[in-house]
Design an enzyme around this catalytic site. Structure first.
Site, PDB file in Angstrom:
ATOM      1  N   LYS A 106      -3.970 -17.799  -8.352  1.00 35.67           N
ATOM      2  CA  LYS A 106      -3.148 -17.841  -7.491  1.00 35.67           C
ATOM      3  C   LYS A 106      -3.081 -19.885  -6.726  1.00 35.67           C
ATOM      4  CE  LYS A 106      -1.687 -16.110  -3.374  1.00 35.67           C
ATOM      5  NZ  LYS A 106      -1.969 -14.822  -2.379  1.00 35.67           N
ATOM      6  N   LYS A 165       6.849  -1.417  -1.523  1.00 31.77           N
ATOM      7  CA  LYS A 165       6.752  -2.399  -2.783  1.00 31.77           C
ATOM      8  C   LYS A 165       7.528  -1.933  -3.650  1.00 31.77           C
ATOM      9  CE  LYS A 165       3.865  -6.361  -2.676  1.00 31.77           C
ATOM     10  NZ  LYS A 165       2.846  -7.444  -3.603  1.00 31.77           N
ATOM     11  N   GLU A 192      -6.918 -11.765   5.399  1.00 36.28           N
ATOM     12  CA  GLU A 192      -5.934 -10.849   5.313  1.00 36.28           C
ATOM     13  C   GLU A 192      -6.090 -10.053   5.970  1.00 36.28           C
ATOM     14  OE1 GLU A 192      -2.737 -10.512   1.717  1.00 36.28           O
ATOM     15  OE2 GLU A 192      -4.975  -9.316   1.747  1.00 36.28           O
TER      16      GLU A 192
HETATM   17  P1  0O2 Z   1      -6.989  -8.608  -5.118  1.00 33.46           P
HETATM   18  O1  0O2 Z   1      -8.210  -8.335  -5.582  1.00 33.46           O
HETATM   19  O2  0O2 Z   1      -6.714  -6.909  -3.941  1.00 33.46           O
HETATM   20  O3  0O2 Z   1      -7.608  -9.909  -3.072  1.00 33.46           O
HETATM   21  P2  0O2 Z   1       2.396 -14.162  -2.696  1.00 33.46           P
HETATM   22  O4  0O2 Z   1       2.658 -14.560  -3.865  1.00 33.46           O
HETATM   23  O5  0O2 Z   1       1.889 -14.587  -1.553  1.00 33.46           O
HETATM   24  O6  0O2 Z   1       3.833 -13.603  -1.935  1.00 33.46           O
HETATM   25  P3  0O2 Z   1       0.518 -12.138  -2.405  1.00 33.46           P
HETATM   26  O7  0O2 Z   1      -0.764 -13.016  -2.318  1.00 33.46           O
HETATM   27  O8  0O2 Z   1       0.618 -11.504  -3.604  1.00 33.46           O
HETATM   28  O9  0O2 Z   1       2.149 -12.728  -2.629  1.00 33.46           O
HETATM   29  O10 0O2 Z   1       0.785 -11.195  -1.741  1.00 33.46           O
HETATM   30  P4  0O2 Z   1       1.283  -9.167  -1.460  1.00 33.46           P
HETATM   31  O11 0O2 Z   1       2.204  -8.950  -3.055  1.00 33.46           O
HETATM   32  O12 0O2 Z   1       2.196  -8.934  -0.369  1.00 33.46           O
HETATM   33  O13 0O2 Z   1      -0.293  -9.168  -1.112  1.00 33.46           O
HETATM   34  C1  0O2 Z   1      -0.924  -9.402  -2.376  1.00 33.46           C
HETATM   35  C2  0O2 Z   1      -1.864  -8.119  -2.309  1.00 33.46           C
HETATM   36  O14 0O2 Z   1      -2.234  -6.676  -2.172  1.00 33.46           O
HETATM   37  C3  0O2 Z   1      -2.669  -7.551  -3.277  1.00 33.46           C
HETATM   38  O15 0O2 Z   1      -3.560  -8.420  -3.709  1.00 33.46           O
HETATM   39  C4  0O2 Z   1      -3.385  -6.399  -3.865  1.00 33.46           C
HETATM   40  O16 0O2 Z   1      -4.578  -6.097  -2.985  1.00 33.46           O
HETATM   41  C5  0O2 Z   1      -1.763  -4.878  -2.635  1.00 33.46           C
HETATM   42  N1  0O2 Z   1      -1.630  -5.778  -3.660  1.00 33.46           N
HETATM   43  C6  0O2 Z   1      -0.048  -5.505  -4.062  1.00 33.46           C
HETATM   44  N2  0O2 Z   1       1.292  -5.110  -4.284  1.00 33.46           N
HETATM   45  C7  0O2 Z   1       0.111  -4.265  -4.934  1.00 33.46           C
HETATM   46  C8  0O2 Z   1       0.352  -3.299  -5.678  1.00 33.46           C
HETATM   47  O17 0O2 Z   1       1.488  -2.909  -6.104  1.00 33.46           O
HETATM   48  N3  0O2 Z   1      -0.612  -2.431  -6.066  1.00 33.46           N
HETATM   49  C9  0O2 Z   1      -1.488  -2.327  -5.758  1.00 33.46           C
HETATM   50  N4  0O2 Z   1      -2.359  -1.713  -5.947  1.00 33.46           N
HETATM   51  N5  0O2 Z   1      -1.674  -3.441  -4.857  1.00 33.46           N
HETATM   52  C10 0O2 Z   1      -0.855  -4.475  -4.382  1.00 33.46           C
HETATM   53  P5  0O2 Z   1      -4.064  -8.683  -5.099  1.00 33.46           P
HETATM   54  O18 0O2 Z   1      -4.201 -10.749  -4.862  1.00 33.46           O
HETATM   55  O19 0O2 Z   1      -2.881  -8.710  -6.167  1.00 33.46           O
HETATM   56  O20 0O2 Z   1      -5.691  -8.855  -5.361  1.00 33.46           O
END
Ligand code: 0O2
Length: 261
Positions: A106, A165, A192
């Protein structure tokens, strides 16, 4: 990424507190071992962590403490809700600390420096608390109740329930700041919070597994994505029907319900 076991947070005796601290210490050691074992995966980040192991571990411990605070707040709300309405709005709570690989990825993706300060200043989802709720309305009731607490500050809100999304993903994401009280200081730590229903969680877990099937052709991958979007809509429709049933039953007096027997 490991999901940390939940803690017994409200302790009324010394032994529980000592055990809790030992547990915390053990998990800090495990984290250090994890940190060391992943040195090969991202050398720059790993070198940085190795050079700054003590501050890195300290920061991770602050995040663990903040997750405990937030988890307790939700458990208290769940208990109170149970007393007032005779049902519990929370199915389960999971906490997780972002792993080193994920942190490194990240920071790289966002172009932030690889340092302990940079993690603290730029990455707001190092500490994650996932609250799985019974009905869709519970998501917003619980979020409002958390945000109304005078020690909680809302940093960011992403409402993927009202605005899913493109993948179909639904959840309410909050970045909040909570105080943790240490021996000689109070620190504000970001956490979060992801709130979602059982069906949103079911979809997200399976979608996550399917997304990592790497050997699909482009055409197949696109078909899978389309199907996942449809499944997310089905899951949302199930949630809405369950919510409608709940609202209907809540609107009926005991006499009305009995007269229909
Ligand atoms: P983990 O293992 O869950 O921590 P940004 O770059 O700041 O805009 P960011 O931080 O990726 O985006 O935030 P976002 O997209 O709002 O939320 C990220 C987290 O939401 C992800 O964590 C997942 O837990 C969940 N998430 C978001 N989109 C999806 C999706 O399409 N499918 C699933 N299954 N989960 C999703 P991480 O960081 O990916 O991993």
């Amino acid at each position: 990424m490991p999901i940390l076991p939940s803690h017994k947070l409200v302790s009324d005796n010394h032994e529980d507190i000592v055990n809790g601290l030992e547990d915390l210490h053990k998990r800090r050691e495990q984290l250090a071992t994890q940190v060391m074992s992943r040195l090969a995966t991202n050398s720059d980040f790993s070198e940085m962590v190795k050079r700054n192991l003590a501050p890195y571990q300290r920061l991770m411990t602050y995040y663990e403490c903040a997750m405990m605070e937030i988890e307790t707040k939700f458990r208290v709300l769940d208990a109170e809700f149970g007393l007032r309405y005779d049902r519990n709005p929370i199915e389960s709570i999971k906490t997780r600390l972002k792993g080193t690989d994920s942190l490194a990825k990240k920071l790289n993706r966002k172009g932030f420096p690889l340092s302990v300060e940079s993690i603290e200043n730029n990455i707001f989802d190092v500490a994650g608390v996932r609250v799985v709720c019974t009905f869709p309305e519970d998501i917003f009731t619980l979020a409002d109740a958390l945000l109304a607490q005078d020690d909680i500050t809302l940093v960011e809100k992403r409402d993927y329930v009202s605005n899913p999304k493109p993948s179909g993903y639904r959840s309410l994401h909050l970045i909040v700041e909570t105080p943790i009280f240490l021996e000689k200081e109070k620190r504000l730590v970001k956490v979060e919070v992801q709130l979602r229903t059982i069906s949103m969680n079911f979809w997200a877990s399976l979608e996550h597994q399917l997304r990592y099937k790497k050997d699909l052709s482009e055409e197949m991958a696109s078909q899978v994505s389309d199907e996942l979007v449809k499944l997310a809509e089905d899951a949302a429709s199930l949630d809405n029907r369950m919510q409608a049933l709940r609202t209907y039953l809540d609107s009926q007096s005991p006499e009305q319900l009995e007269s229909q027997n």
